[in-house]
Write a protein that holds these residues in place. Structure first.
Motif, PDB file in Angstrom:
ATOM      1  N   ALA A 154      37.149  33.123  37.542  1.00 59.56           N
ATOM      2  CA  ALA A 154      38.338  32.464  37.007  1.00 59.56           C
ATOM      3  C   ALA A 154      38.979  31.560  38.063  1.00 59.56           C
ATOM      4  CB  ALA A 154      39.345  33.503  36.530  1.00 59.56           C
ATOM      5  N   PHE A 155      39.044  32.049  39.297  1.00 62.18           N
ATOM      6  CA  PHE A 155      39.642  31.233  40.360  1.00 62.18           C
ATOM      7  C   PHE A 155      38.770  30.018  40.688  1.00 62.18           C
ATOM      8  CE2 PHE A 155      42.601  34.703  41.221  1.00 62.18           C
ATOM      9  CZ  PHE A 155      43.748  33.976  41.516  1.00 62.18           C
ATOM     10  N   GLU A 156      37.464  30.201  40.658  1.00 59.81           N
ATOM     11  CA  GLU A 156      36.584  29.053  40.918  1.00 59.81           C
ATOM     12  C   GLU A 156      36.787  27.965  39.864  1.00 59.81           C
ATOM     13  OE1 GLU A 156      32.600  30.551  41.190  1.00 59.81           O
ATOM     14  OE2 GLU A 156      33.046  31.735  42.991  1.00 59.81           O
ATOM     15  N   ALA A 157      36.928  28.369  38.606  1.00 58.81           N
ATOM     16  CA  ALA A 157      37.174  27.398  37.539  1.00 58.81           C
ATOM     17  C   ALA A 157      38.552  26.773  37.682  1.00 58.81           C
ATOM     18  CB  ALA A 157      37.048  28.083  36.174  1.00 58.81           C
ATOM     19  N   ALA A 158      39.543  27.594  38.033  1.00 55.39           N
ATOM     20  CA  ALA A 158      40.911  27.086  38.179  1.00 55.39           C
ATOM     21  C   ALA A 158      41.024  26.099  39.336  1.00 55.39           C
ATOM     22  CB  ALA A 158      41.874  28.254  38.384  1.00 55.39           C
ATOM     23  N   GLU A 159      40.295  26.369  40.406  1.00 59.11           N
ATOM     24  CA  GLU A 159      40.325  25.462  41.561  1.00 59.11           C
ATOM     25  C   GLU A 159      39.828  24.071  41.199  1.00 59.11           C
ATOM     26  OE1 GLU A 159      38.153  27.654  44.464  1.00 59.11           O
ATOM     27  OE2 GLU A 159      39.853  28.967  44.939  1.00 59.11           O
TER      28      GLU A 159
ATOM     29  N   LEU B 156      42.221  40.008  32.159  1.00 61.25           N
ATOM     30  CA  LEU B 156      41.139  39.283  31.500  1.00 61.25           C
ATOM     31  C   LEU B 156      41.682  38.200  30.572  1.00 61.25           C
ATOM     32  CD1 LEU B 156      38.826  42.352  30.800  1.00 61.25           C
ATOM     33  CD2 LEU B 156      38.533  40.632  32.587  1.00 61.25           C
ATOM     34  N   LYS B 157      42.802  38.479  29.929  1.00 55.60           N
ATOM     35  CA  LYS B 157      43.417  37.492  29.033  1.00 55.60           C
ATOM     36  C   LYS B 157      43.925  36.286  29.827  1.00 55.60           C
ATOM     37  CE  LYS B 157      47.146  36.919  25.656  1.00 55.60           C
ATOM     38  NZ  LYS B 157      48.288  37.589  24.974  1.00 55.60           N
ATOM     39  N   ILE B 158      44.635  36.556  30.907  1.00 55.41           N
ATOM     40  CA  ILE B 158      45.152  35.472  31.749  1.00 55.41           C
ATOM     41  C   ILE B 158      44.008  34.661  32.326  1.00 55.41           C
ATOM     42  CG2 ILE B 158      46.332  34.998  33.944  1.00 55.41           C
ATOM     43  CD1 ILE B 158      48.173  37.418  33.259  1.00 55.41           C
ATOM     44  N   SER B 159      42.999  35.352  32.841  1.00 52.67           N
ATOM     45  CA  SER B 159      41.873  34.661  33.476  1.00 52.67           C
ATOM     46  C   SER B 159      41.127  33.771  32.490  1.00 52.67           C
ATOM     47  CB  SER B 159      40.908  35.689  34.078  1.00 52.67           C
ATOM     48  OG  SER B 159      41.542  36.440  35.095  1.00 52.67           O
ATOM     49  N   SER B 160      41.012  34.228  31.239  1.00 47.95           N
ATOM     50  CA  SER B 160      40.249  33.460  30.246  1.00 47.95           C
ATOM     51  C   SER B 160      40.882  32.103  29.957  1.00 47.95           C
ATOM     52  CB  SER B 160      40.112  34.260  28.948  1.00 47.95           C
ATOM     53  OG  SER B 160      41.363  34.383  28.286  1.00 47.95           O
ATOM     54  N   ALA B 161      42.207  32.013  30.169  1.00 47.88           N
ATOM     55  CA  ALA B 161      42.895  30.741  29.915  1.00 47.88           C
ATOM     56  C   ALA B 161      42.534  29.677  30.954  1.00 47.88           C
ATOM     57  CB  ALA B 161      44.408  30.973  29.902  1.00 47.88           C
ATOM     58  N   TYR B 162      41.941  30.093  32.046  1.00 49.97           N
ATOM     59  CA  TYR B 162      41.600  29.156  33.126  1.00 49.97           C
ATOM     60  C   TYR B 162      40.099  28.867  33.200  1.00 49.97           C
ATOM     61  CZ  TYR B 162      46.361  29.784  34.843  1.00 49.97           C
ATOM     62  OH  TYR B 162      47.728  29.806  34.961  1.00 49.97           O
ATOM     63  N   THR B 163      39.327  29.537  32.363  1.00 49.27           N
ATOM     64  CA  THR B 163      37.873  29.384  32.435  1.00 49.27           C
ATOM     65  C   THR B 163      37.339  28.637  31.219  1.00 49.27           C
ATOM     66  OG1 THR B 163      37.649  31.587  31.438  1.00 49.27           O
ATOM     67  CG2 THR B 163      37.537  31.460  33.831  1.00 49.27           C
TER      68      THR B 163
ATOM     69  N   ALA C 297      44.527  26.840  40.701  1.00 48.11           N
ATOM     70  CA  ALA C 297      44.268  28.148  41.302  1.00 48.11           C
ATOM     71  C   ALA C 297      45.555  28.873  41.677  1.00 48.11           C
ATOM     72  CB  ALA C 297      43.365  27.997  42.526  1.00 48.11           C
ATOM     73  N   GLU C 298      46.500  28.146  42.227  1.00 54.36           N
ATOM     74  CA  GLU C 298      47.745  28.813  42.635  1.00 54.36           C
ATOM     75  C   GLU C 298      48.586  29.212  41.432  1.00 54.36           C
ATOM     76  OE1 GLU C 298      48.050  30.036  45.664  1.00 54.36           O
ATOM     77  OE2 GLU C 298      46.038  29.164  45.744  1.00 54.36           O
ATOM     78  N   GLU C 299      48.471  28.446  40.351  1.00 59.70           N
ATOM     79  CA  GLU C 299      49.153  28.823  39.109  1.00 59.70           C
ATOM     80  C   GLU C 299      48.593  30.139  38.580  1.00 59.70           C
ATOM     81  OE1 GLU C 299      49.410  27.149  34.549  1.00 59.70           O
ATOM     82  OE2 GLU C 299      49.239  25.675  36.180  1.00 59.70           O
ATOM     83  N   LEU C 300      47.266  30.261  38.608  1.00 61.30           N
ATOM     84  CA  LEU C 300      46.624  31.512  38.201  1.00 61.30           C
ATOM     85  C   LEU C 300      47.055  32.652  39.108  1.00 61.30           C
ATOM     86  CD1 LEU C 300      44.569  33.308  36.734  1.00 61.30           C
ATOM     87  CD2 LEU C 300      42.750  32.247  38.104  1.00 61.30           C
ATOM     88  N   HIS C 301      47.086  32.408  40.406  1.00 61.29           N
ATOM     89  CA  HIS C 301      47.482  33.450  41.357  1.00 61.29           C
ATOM     90  C   HIS C 301      48.904  33.925  41.074  1.00 61.29           C
ATOM     91  CE1 HIS C 301      46.609  35.490  45.268  1.00 61.29           C
ATOM     92  NE2 HIS C 301      47.930  35.623  45.236  1.00 61.29           N
TER      93      HIS C 301
END
Length: 271
Positions: free
Chosen positions: A224-229, A152-159, A234-238
């Motif tokens: 999170a991936f939709e926002a990162a894309e 959740l912490k990692i994902s929040s950085a991309y949203t 997105a690949e950085e998040l992955h």
């Protein structure tokens, strides 16, 4: 559409819940459930803790905001031949369809914590519990170094930042917040106890495949991936998530996943 309902109907949480079955059963085995006990499992998903409770002889009602998970829970119960459990739709902030003081035990494991308006959630949990009954919550802990808090912490950085007035579900993992919320619902501090326990995510494939499941089926990670894309990240998040899952895998090999996550177990006794 209720945003919380939309979040949990997104994807298919049953694909994640498959990795949670063993820990769900182990948690329920420690709750002192006896035959004929009336149990509510709130935010039950497809029955990770509700079905083990029914197998111990309790009369169980599973309530979840997501229609697809309610259907999946009823299908699982039918396949198991269980007649002492049913699943229905409901909102943890307003359980108007349930009577006061109806349940001996109310369980919500990583469920009601994600509902908005936490004071309403606490009030409803207390309202439907009979005097002398218990409420048991499992809540993820903010800043914890183990799996879910870090996802959740990692994902929040991309949203994008949450809307004004948003209350983080992770605050249910802070003891002072829990005490304050239940106090507002009429529960004395001395009737609330806490322990830190471990929930394991077990999967028969490598951690990278479990990451792919979260990306494809878990609502918060999907968002999170939709926002990162949109930002080309997105690949950085992955990569960040794969690194996390691989580092935290305790299975002893690279072909299976066994990843522990620490949570706050809250036990409330209603006097």
């Amino acid at each position: 559409m209720n945003p919380n309902k939309a979040l949990w109907e997104k994807g298919d949480f049953t694909k994640i819940a498959e990795s949670m079955r063993n820990s769900g059963s182990e948690l329920v085995a420690k709750l002192g459930i006896t035959k004929g006990m009336k149990v509510l499992d709130l935010g039950c998903g497809d029955g990770t803790t509700a079905i083990p409770a029914a197998k111990l002889g309790a009369n169980v009602l599973g309530v979840d905001i997501a229609e697809n998970l309610v259907k999946a829970g009823n299908a699982r119960a039918k396949a198991e031949g269980l007649t002492n459990i049913s699943f229905q739709e409901g909102d943890a902030t307003d359980l108007h369809e349930l009577n006061d003081q109806q349940f001996d035990l109310v369980v919500t494991i990583f469920g009601a914590m994600f509902a908005p308006r936490p004071h309403d959630v606490a009030r409803e949990l207390v309202r439907v519990t009979r005097p002398g009954g218990r409420i048991v919550m499992g809540n993820w802990i903010p800043g914890d170094p183990t799996l879910v808090a870090q996802i959740l912490k990692i994902s929040s950085a991309y949203t994008p930042p949450p809307p004004e007035g948003f209350v983080s579900p992770m605050l249910w993992g802070v003891e002072e917040q829990v005490i304050e919320r239940f106090a507002a619902a009429g529960v004395a501090k001395e009737n609330i106890s806490f322990s830190k326990e471990t929930f394991n995510f077990e999967y028969s494939t490598p951690p990278a495949e479990l990451v792919a499941k979260f990306r494809q089926y878990y609502g918060p990670t999907m968002n999170a991936f939709e926002a990162a894309e949109k930002n080309g990240k997105a690949e950085e998040l992955h990569r960040e998530l794969e690194d996390l899952f691989i580092k935290q895998n305790k299975s002893g090999n690279n072909e299976t996943s066994f990843i522990p996550a620490t949570f706050l177990k809250v036990t409330v006794t209603k006097r």
